[in-house]
Design a protein around this motif. Sequence first.
Motif, PDB file in Angstrom:
ATOM      1  N   ARG A  82       0.820  -1.199   0.000  1.00 30.48           N
ATOM      2  CA  ARG A  82       0.000   0.000   0.000  1.00 30.48           C
ATOM      3  C   ARG A  82       0.866   1.267   0.000  1.00 30.48           C
ATOM      4  NH1 ARG A  82      -2.301   3.905   2.171  1.00 30.48           N
ATOM      5  NH2 ARG A  82      -0.755   3.884   3.822  1.00 30.48           N
ATOM      6  N   GLU A  83       1.918   1.249   0.818  1.00 28.24           N
ATOM      7  CA  GLU A  83       2.777   2.429   0.898  1.00 28.24           C
ATOM      8  C   GLU A  83       3.521   2.687  -0.410  1.00 28.24           C
ATOM      9  OE1 GLU A  83       5.204   1.896   4.375  1.00 28.24           O
ATOM     10  OE2 GLU A  83       3.469   2.148   5.711  1.00 28.24           O
ATOM     11  N   VAL A  84       3.963   1.599  -1.040  1.00 26.10           N
ATOM     12  CA  VAL A  84       4.655   1.766  -2.319  1.00 26.10           C
ATOM     13  C   VAL A  84       3.707   2.366  -3.359  1.00 26.10           C
ATOM     14  CG1 VAL A  84       5.806   0.571  -4.234  1.00 26.10           C
ATOM     15  CG2 VAL A  84       6.302  -0.083  -1.879  1.00 26.10           C
ATOM     16  N   LEU A  85       2.487   1.863  -3.370  1.00 24.04           N
ATOM     17  CA  LEU A  85       1.502   2.406  -4.312  1.00 24.04           C
ATOM     18  C   LEU A  85       1.259   3.883  -4.042  1.00 24.04           C
ATOM     19  CD1 LEU A  85      -1.162  -0.451  -4.339  1.00 24.04           C
ATOM     20  CD2 LEU A  85       0.447   0.103  -6.161  1.00 24.04           C
ATOM     21  N   GLN A  86       1.147   4.207  -2.780  1.00 22.08           N
ATOM     22  CA  GLN A  86       0.882   5.593  -2.389  1.00 22.08           C
ATOM     23  C   GLN A  86       1.996   6.526  -2.865  1.00 22.08           C
ATOM     24  OE1 GLN A  86      -2.043   6.495   0.056  1.00 22.08           O
ATOM     25  NE2 GLN A  86      -1.650   8.196  -1.335  1.00 22.08           N
ATOM     26  N   GLY A 113      -7.473  -3.104  -8.591  1.00 26.39           N
ATOM     27  CA  GLY A 113      -7.181  -3.421  -9.980  1.00 26.39           C
ATOM     28  C   GLY A 113      -5.822  -2.835 -10.288  1.00 26.39           C
ATOM     29  N   LEU A 114      -5.405  -2.929 -11.523  1.00 23.71           N
ATOM     30  CA  LEU A 114      -4.047  -2.501 -11.838  1.00 23.71           C
ATOM     31  C   LEU A 114      -3.856  -0.987 -11.788  1.00 23.71           C
ATOM     32  CD1 LEU A 114      -2.814  -4.876 -14.649  1.00 23.71           C
ATOM     33  CD2 LEU A 114      -2.059  -4.734 -12.274  1.00 23.71           C
ATOM     34  N   HIS A 115      -4.881  -0.243 -12.103  1.00 24.00           N
ATOM     35  CA  HIS A 115      -4.728   1.222 -12.137  1.00 24.00           C
ATOM     36  C   HIS A 115      -5.726   1.941 -11.247  1.00 24.00           C
ATOM     37  CE1 HIS A 115      -1.919   0.925 -15.493  1.00 24.00           C
ATOM     38  NE2 HIS A 115      -2.729  -0.001 -15.973  1.00 24.00           N
ATOM     39  N   LEU A 116      -6.531   1.171 -10.563  1.00 29.62           N
ATOM     40  CA  LEU A 116      -7.578   1.786  -9.745  1.00 29.62           C
ATOM     41  C   LEU A 116      -7.314   1.569  -8.261  1.00 29.62           C
ATOM     42  CD1 LEU A 116     -10.844   0.798 -11.671  1.00 29.62           C
ATOM     43  CD2 LEU A 116      -9.537   2.927 -11.820  1.00 29.62           C
ATOM     44  N   TYR A 117      -7.793   2.515  -7.481  1.00 28.74           N
ATOM     45  CA  TYR A 117      -7.654   2.447  -6.032  1.00 28.74           C
ATOM     46  C   TYR A 117      -8.948   2.903  -5.392  1.00 28.74           C
ATOM     47  CZ  TYR A 117      -2.986   2.898  -7.891  1.00 28.74           C
ATOM     48  OH  TYR A 117      -1.867   2.722  -8.663  1.00 28.74           O
ATOM     49  N   ILE A 118      -9.214   2.376  -4.213  1.00 33.05           N
ATOM     50  CA  ILE A 118     -10.247   2.983  -3.384  1.00 33.05           C
ATOM     51  C   ILE A 118      -9.528   3.902  -2.423  1.00 33.05           C
ATOM     52  CG2 ILE A 118     -12.045   2.600  -1.671  1.00 33.05           C
ATOM     53  CD1 ILE A 118     -12.510  -0.146  -2.985  1.00 33.05           C
ATOM     54  N   ILE A 164     -13.879   6.682  -2.562  1.00 30.06           N
ATOM     55  CA  ILE A 164     -14.163   6.658  -3.985  1.00 30.06           C
ATOM     56  C   ILE A 164     -13.143   5.831  -4.760  1.00 30.06           C
ATOM     57  CG2 ILE A 164     -15.263   8.932  -3.913  1.00 30.06           C
ATOM     58  CD1 ILE A 164     -12.659   9.892  -5.354  1.00 30.06           C
ATOM     59  N   VAL A 165     -13.540   5.465  -5.967  1.00 36.67           N
ATOM     60  CA  VAL A 165     -12.651   4.759  -6.879  1.00 36.67           C
ATOM     61  C   VAL A 165     -11.901   5.796  -7.697  1.00 36.67           C
ATOM     62  CG1 VAL A 165     -12.513   3.126  -8.805  1.00 36.67           C
ATOM     63  CG2 VAL A 165     -14.219   2.787  -6.989  1.00 36.67           C
ATOM     64  N   LYS A 166     -10.573   5.674  -7.698  1.00 41.18           N
ATOM     65  CA  LYS A 166      -9.744   6.678  -8.346  1.00 41.18           C
ATOM     66  C   LYS A 166      -8.683   6.002  -9.211  1.00 41.18           C
ATOM     67  CE  LYS A 166      -7.323  10.922  -7.010  1.00 41.18           C
ATOM     68  NZ  LYS A 166      -7.611  12.101  -6.191  1.00 41.18           N
ATOM     69  N   CYS A 167      -8.364   6.635 -10.338  1.00 41.35           N
ATOM     70  CA  CYS A 167      -7.371   6.109 -11.263  1.00 41.35           C
ATOM     71  C   CYS A 167      -5.984   6.657 -10.917  1.00 41.35           C
ATOM     72  CB  CYS A 167      -7.755   6.493 -12.689  1.00 41.35           C
ATOM     73  SG  CYS A 167      -6.619   5.958 -13.971  1.00 41.35           S
ATOM     74  N   ASP A 168      -4.936   5.921 -11.343  1.00 40.96           N
ATOM     75  CA  ASP A 168      -3.550   6.413 -11.303  1.00 40.96           C
ATOM     76  C   ASP A 168      -3.433   7.894 -11.618  1.00 40.96           C
ATOM     77  OD1 ASP A 168      -2.147   4.087 -10.869  1.00 40.96           O
ATOM     78  OD2 ASP A 168      -2.012   3.587 -12.994  1.00 40.96           O
ATOM     79  N   CYS A 169      -4.132   8.285 -12.690  1.00 40.44           N
ATOM     80  CA  CYS A 169      -3.970   9.619 -13.249  1.00 40.44           C
ATOM     81  C   CYS A 169      -4.678  10.683 -12.415  1.00 40.44           C
ATOM     82  CB  CYS A 169      -4.521   9.649 -14.676  1.00 40.44           C
ATOM     83  SG  CYS A 169      -6.317   9.544 -14.753  1.00 40.44           S
ATOM     84  N   GLY A 170      -5.488  10.233 -11.433  1.00 37.31           N
ATOM     85  CA  GLY A 170      -6.193  11.198 -10.606  1.00 37.31           C
ATOM     86  C   GLY A 170      -7.675  11.281 -10.923  1.00 37.31           C
ATOM     87  N   HIS A 171      -8.086  10.663 -12.018  1.00 39.89           N
ATOM     88  CA  HIS A 171      -9.506  10.705 -12.368  1.00 39.89           C
ATOM     89  C   HIS A 171     -10.327   9.985 -11.303  1.00 39.89           C
ATOM     90  CE1 HIS A 171     -13.048  11.009 -14.878  1.00 39.89           C
ATOM     91  NE2 HIS A 171     -13.298   9.740 -14.626  1.00 39.89           N
ATOM     92  N   CYS A 227      -7.227   9.268 -18.825  1.00 40.14           N
ATOM     93  CA  CYS A 227      -5.888   8.920 -19.325  1.00 40.14           C
ATOM     94  C   CYS A 227      -5.930   7.782 -20.331  1.00 40.14           C
ATOM     95  CB  CYS A 227      -4.963   8.560 -18.161  1.00 40.14           C
ATOM     96  SG  CYS A 227      -5.381   7.005 -17.352  1.00 40.14           S
ATOM     97  N   ALA A 228      -7.095   7.183 -20.541  1.00 39.35           N
ATOM     98  CA  ALA A 228      -7.295   6.150 -21.558  1.00 39.35           C
ATOM     99  C   ALA A 228      -6.594   4.831 -21.275  1.00 39.35           C
ATOM    100  CB  ALA A 228      -6.915   6.669 -22.951  1.00 39.35           C
ATOM    101  N   VAL A 229      -6.105   4.641 -20.062  1.00 35.17           N
ATOM    102  CA  VAL A 229      -5.489   3.357 -19.751  1.00 35.17           C
ATOM    103  C   VAL A 229      -6.587   2.285 -19.690  1.00 35.17           C
ATOM    104  CG1 VAL A 229      -5.657   3.491 -17.210  1.00 35.17           C
ATOM    105  CG2 VAL A 229      -3.763   2.259 -18.249  1.00 35.17           C
ATOM    106  N   GLN A 230      -6.222   1.063 -20.094  1.00 35.65           N
ATOM    107  CA  GLN A 230      -7.198  -0.023 -20.034  1.00 35.65           C
ATOM    108  C   GLN A 230      -7.316  -0.522 -18.594  1.00 35.65           C
ATOM    109  OE1 GLN A 230      -6.599  -4.120 -21.774  1.00 35.65           O
ATOM    110  NE2 GLN A 230      -8.086  -3.333 -23.229  1.00 35.65           N
ATOM    111  N   LEU A 231      -8.521  -0.555 -18.100  1.00 33.26           N
ATOM    112  CA  LEU A 231      -8.732  -0.873 -16.679  1.00 33.26           C
ATOM    113  C   LEU A 231      -9.168  -2.308 -16.453  1.00 33.26           C
ATOM    114  CD1 LEU A 231     -10.616   2.408 -15.790  1.00 33.26           C
ATOM    115  CD2 LEU A 231      -8.250   1.843 -15.219  1.00 33.26           C
ATOM    116  N   GLU A 232      -9.978  -2.801 -17.350  1.00 33.48           N
ATOM    117  CA  GLU A 232     -10.444  -4.160 -17.178  1.00 33.48           C
ATOM    118  C   GLU A 232     -10.976  -4.683 -18.504  1.00 33.48           C
ATOM    119  OE1 GLU A 232     -12.285  -4.838 -13.390  1.00 33.48           O
ATOM    120  OE2 GLU A 232     -13.458  -6.521 -14.166  1.00 33.48           O
ATOM    121  N   VAL A 233     -10.858  -5.995 -18.651  1.00 31.17           N
ATOM    122  CA  VAL A 233     -11.387  -6.648 -19.843  1.00 31.17           C
ATOM    123  C   VAL A 233     -12.231  -7.814 -19.358  1.00 31.17           C
ATOM    124  CG1 VAL A 233     -10.814  -7.928 -21.937  1.00 31.17           C
ATOM    125  CG2 VAL A 233      -9.324  -6.076 -21.166  1.00 31.17           C
TER     126      VAL A 233
END
Length: 158
Positions: A31-35, A49-54, A63-70, A119-125
């Motif tokens: 968690r700290e590394v991700l932060q 998920g790979l690019h999402l965080y709560i 809230i659910v937030k993306c790497d990019c801040g969205h 940011c258009a990153v793929q989040l899930e398939v």
Amino acid sequence: MNELIDGTLEFYQLKEMMSSHKDPERFEIYREVLQERVSWDDPILLPYGLHLYIVQKSDGDRIVKCDCGHEFCNYKENWKLHARIFVRDTEEKMNEIYPKLMSPDPEWQVIREYYCPNCAVQLEVEAVPPWYPIILDFEPDIDTFYKEWIKRPMPTKA
Ligand SMILES: [Zn+2]
């Protein structure tokens, strides 16, 4: 640890991590590394998920937030409904990713790809029957997770 961080933490591993009461230390380090990697400072409660965080907002919302801040939505809502969705539902669209003959029959199965609108990153398939609803397949119980397993207070803004 690095294989955990660099893209190979599969979603099922996260679910497993949350359901097996095993390794709180490992989770906290992760968690700290991700932060540290993200550019915003809302405390990450849980990778999602790979690019999402709560994340925890200062108004108490989670809230659910993306790497990019969205920011997508409250984690109890379905973030997928706020994502860009691309559906491969024809042979032509399937063949862009599958070799011919290997692709599923679009009458029985379609591929839904979810992208961040910012940011258009793929989040899930997901590969699902065409009539399958867009559902949230994982709604974590964050409070129980921290109370029963991590056994420490939830991260707050430094
Ligand atoms: Zn994004």
